[in-house]
Design an enzyme around this catalytic site. Structure first.
Site, short mmCIF file in Angstrom:
data_model
loop_
_atom_site.label_atom_id
_atom_site.label_comp_id
_atom_site.label_asym_id
_atom_site.label_seq_id
_atom_site.Cartn_x
_atom_site.Cartn_y
_atom_site.Cartn_z
N HIS A 1 45.63 -36.98 12.91
CA HIS A 1 44.22 -37.05 12.52
C HIS A 1 43.43 -37.93 13.48
CE1 HIS A 1 41.01 -38.27 9.36
NE2 HIS A 1 40.60 -37.26 10.09
N ASN B 1 40.07 -42.38 5.02
CA ASN B 1 39.05 -41.77 4.16
C ASN B 1 39.24 -42.16 2.69
OD1 ASN B 1 37.49 -40.58 6.10
ND2 ASN B 1 38.67 -38.68 6.12
N GLU C 1 45.52 -41.27 12.80
CA GLU C 1 46.42 -41.36 11.65
C GLU C 1 47.51 -40.31 11.84
OE1 GLU C 1 44.18 -42.67 7.63
OE2 GLU C 1 43.48 -40.77 8.43
N SER D 1 41.36 -33.13 8.24
CA SER D 1 40.91 -34.44 7.78
C SER D 1 41.18 -34.62 6.29
CB SER D 1 39.42 -34.62 8.07
OG SER D 1 38.71 -33.49 7.65
#
Ligand code: NAI
Length: 716
Positions: A452, A502, A464, A431
């Site tokens: 991801h 993120n 992702e 991540s």
């Protein structure tokens, strides 16, 4: 064959008709058409055909799709998107209503022989027939998803469905925009029978000959009371309005409009109901919410096409997932769900046992899966600490989901890369770690990529795909193809700290901490976010993710981006007190009661003594949302997602809606930024920078050319 019929020959884009013993079958498209949409051309040919069949005094009419995997996918969404005038929208509704009324009024038996998707306008067409048969082909589904596009079923759906299956069940389909699988459709009474795809036309012909007719659909006495009495409808109205308010917080105009159309039609009769339905279609189709939702629909359709060219290469894909923890077990589950054999490897037998339990529990929640299908899925997975070397040789995809530690990942992947075939793809579910660095010591780094997934894997729709410095195109395309095969949406992102989702999320979460520091109450902060349309507030989200995980990601982000991504330190303070969020029962919230509440002594725990003196909900919303926008525009400018230009904006929109829960009715972060306008964004950011500090400094791309450039990039 009756040669007098205008549409007796198959022509793409139109319906055509065949005849046998006085029974006419209307095929809604040609076999070559992948998707049958009810375009104006097709609807016009349907109208002409229905008029001719009426005049011919046909003894029965069957309506069928062109293939077993296609009935009709509904109205032409491009046409819907091009409407700018409510009057045009209303006319579109009236036109469809009139044609379907002609079908209902045909003085002969009418049968919809449905195999494949039958949604929206396609479903409304089927509702106008006397009988509906649905095949159990894997692609078969029937329903009214219009509210998902911000409109209501405008071709009679709000009037016919409640009369057919009762108001309660009809609303369960119409309001959330649901489509039903064959078994459910039968239990709802939406179809008379479920039949084998190969038998459907034969069975329809039998009914056309009035042989062995299906039993009529009956609604229960309670449903009858709720549908046809004032008191019953009043009860349903109150219940539905409350549920809608809870669910949509008033952000989505379509479901309440559909509810009103249903109730009005039952109260005042179908004539008033149809008129209202068409007028509401016209009104809704031009709302910003519908525009945003239709835009998102096209984004998801576009994402599904990513990797299309490599789909063929996925057959017989053999996989291994390394790490049977939360993520690894979830990934093995979704792979096995699509019949890919998986070797799930972990160093710990206990972890494997837990992984198996996680999958079994998750499967048990899926009521529509039979026990034999559950067993079949589990049998695709080999749980092992020590896979057979010759079986690893056959593996073409490795997905790594072990601890988030660079050295451990490198060493595990080095070993596995020697065991699998040279061209096997190596995907990491990291991540936060750099894919380029993970790949740096592996042979053939072109095959190394980030894949991801989000937690929980079975539910979260986004993946992702992280392109490292050396990742080659074949690898990206194959992983994109796999992602869509798994029923998820891929976005291709660059290998920057936090990737896309993120990275955009971090300043927003950090801002929640700063708001706490400024004396705002935690509940107030979260409520401002949910009132804007986020599914949960930032503090609740941090608790959900786990504060230990959040702390780790936050460190990576501040290491990567410096001061701009620095957090308030509150997450660390809670972690130090062993409060890890929801999983430990305490975090920003206390989860000991049925309904969580902000910890009453949160300020004390975090050492905040400031009492807020100024600021209202709008002030909170501005701080939270402008944090997202500033970082989103930065990512757009830097080309973090997709390729620069439209695709990049689209991928950020998709990533923020699917990965962060940015409100769909706002169309995604960049689309929302466009509605605010560049000047407005700049002014707001400058004001926030002055009031709250340099982390709000408009990113250089904005100040140099104002955000026009960045925002405009999303437009062309
Ligand atoms: P976890 O701690 O639940 O599972 C990790 C598993 O890997 C454990 O079962 C452990 O026994 C196993 N393991 C450790 N070393 C191993 C080795 N050498 N060979 C085989 N198995 C080994 O961790 P989780 O949460 O599943 O995360 C895994 C990865 O996914 C991490 O890279 C994490 O950053 C990433 N990730 C986690 C998300 C989350 O919300 N938990 C979301 C997205 C990505």
């Amino acid at each position: 064959m009756n040669t007098n019929l205008t549409h007796s020959e198959p022509v793409a884009g139109q319906v055509h008709v065949t005849e046998r013993d006085g029974v006419y079958t209307i095929f809604l498209g040609t076999e070559e058409e992948r998707v049958v949409t009810l375009t104006s051309e097709r609807v016009a040919s349907l109208k002409q055909t229905v008029i001719e069949l009426r005049d011919l005094k046909a003894s029965a009419v069957i309506i069928s799709g062109p293939r077993q995997d296609m009935f009709a996918a509904g109205a032409d969404i491009n046409a819907i998107q091009s409407i700018t005038d409510p009057v045009v929208g209303e006319e579109l509704g009236k036109e469809g209503q009139a044609i379907f009324q002609m079908i209902e009024d045909l003085p002969c038996t009418t049968i919809a022989a449905i195999s494949g998707p039958c949604v929206g306008g396609g479903c409304e067409l089927a509702l106008a027939c006397n009988f509906r048969l649905l095949s159990h082909h894997p692609s078969s589904q029937i329903g009214l998803p219009e509210t998902k596009l911000g409109i209501l079923p405008g071709w009679g759906g709000t009037q016919r469905l409640p009369r057919l299956i009762g108001i309660q069940k009809a609303l369960q389909v119409i309001l959330p925009g649901r489509t039903l699988r064959p078994k459910q459709a039968k239990s709802y009474g939406l179809v008379h029978e479920v039949v084998a795809p190969d038998d459907i036309l034969e069975r329809a012909e039998e009914i056309a000959q009035k042989k062995n007719l299906p039993s009529p659909i009956e609604i229960s006495f309670l449903d009858w009371l709720l549908t046809y009495t004032r008191v019953g409808r009043f009860f349903v109205k109150r219940k539905s309005e409350a549920a809608l308010q809870k669910e949509t917080k008033g952000h989505y105009p379509a479901p309440p409009a559909a509810l009103k159309a249903v109730l009005l039609g039952l109260e005042k009769g179908t004539k008033v109901g149809y008129e209202h339905e068409a007028a509401e279609l016209g009104r809704l189709v031009v709302t910003p919410e519908s525009r945003a939702l239709v835009g998102l629909f096209f984004l998801t359709e576009g994402a599904k096409k990513l990797g299309k060219s490599a789909r063929g290469e996925l057959s017989n894909l053999r996989t291994t997932v390394i790490g049977a923890g939360t993520m690894g077990a979830g990934i093995a589950h979704v792979l096995a769900g699509k019949k890919f054999p998986v070797i799930l490897k972990d160093t710990s037998p206990e972890a494997l046992e837990r992984g198996k339990e996680q999958i079994t529990k998750s499967l048990a929640k899926k009521k529509h899966i039979s026990s034999s299908d559950r067993e079949a899925l589990l049998s695709q997975i080999t749980f092992t600490t020590d896979p057979e070397p010759n079986r690893l040789q056959e593996v073409q995809l490795v997905v790594e989901a072990i601890v988030e530690n660079m050295e451990v990942k490198k060493s595990v992947l080095r070993k596995i890369s020697e065991q699998v075939a040279e061209n096997a793809i190596i995907a990491s579910n990291t991540s936060s770690l750099s894919i380029s660095e993970i790949a740096s010591e592996l042979p053939h780094p072109g095959r190394v990529v980030g894949m991801h997934f989000f937690n929980p894997v079975e539910k979260m729709p986004l993946v992702e795909i992280v392109r490292g410095k050396k990742t080659d195109d074949r690898t990206v395309v194959l992983i994109a193809a796999l992602t869509t095969k798994l029923g998820k949406f891929p976005i291709v992102v660059e290998d920057v700290p936090g990737f896309l989702v993120n990275r955009i999320l971090t300043p927003y979460l950090n801002e929640a901490g700063r708001l706490l520091a400024d004396g705002y109450n935690g509940e107030e902060i979260d409520r401002a976010a949910t009132a804007f349309g986020m599914p949960m507030g930032p503090l609740r989200l941090l608790d959900e993710v786990g504060l230990d995980v959040a702390r780790h990601v936050s460190k990576i982000m501040s290491d990567g981006y410096g001061e701009r991504m620095k957090n308030s330190g509150y997450v660390d303070k809670l972690v130090e007190q062993k409060m890890l969020g929801k999983k430990s029962g305490l975090g920003f919230y206390d989860y000991s009661e049925k309904k969580e509440r902000i910890q009453p002594n949160l300020s004390e725990l975090l050492g905040i003594d400031k009492q807020r003196t100024v600021g209202d909900r709008q002030a909170i919303t501005d701080r939270l949302i402008m944090s997202l926008i500033n970082e989103g525009l930065r990512c757009l400018d830097e080309g973090v997602a997709g390729t620069p230009g439209k695709e990049a904006a689209a991928q950020i929109d998709l990533g923020t809606v699917m990965g962060i829960g940015f409100p769909p009715f706002r169309g995604g972060l960049i689309t929302y930024a466009q509605t605010l306008g560049p000047k407005n964004i700049l002014q707001k950011l400058q004001h926030l920078e002055k009031e709250h500090g340099p982390h709000f400094r408009p990113h250089p791309g904005i100040t140099s050319g104002a955000p026009q450039q960045a925002v405009r990039r999303g437009e062309n």
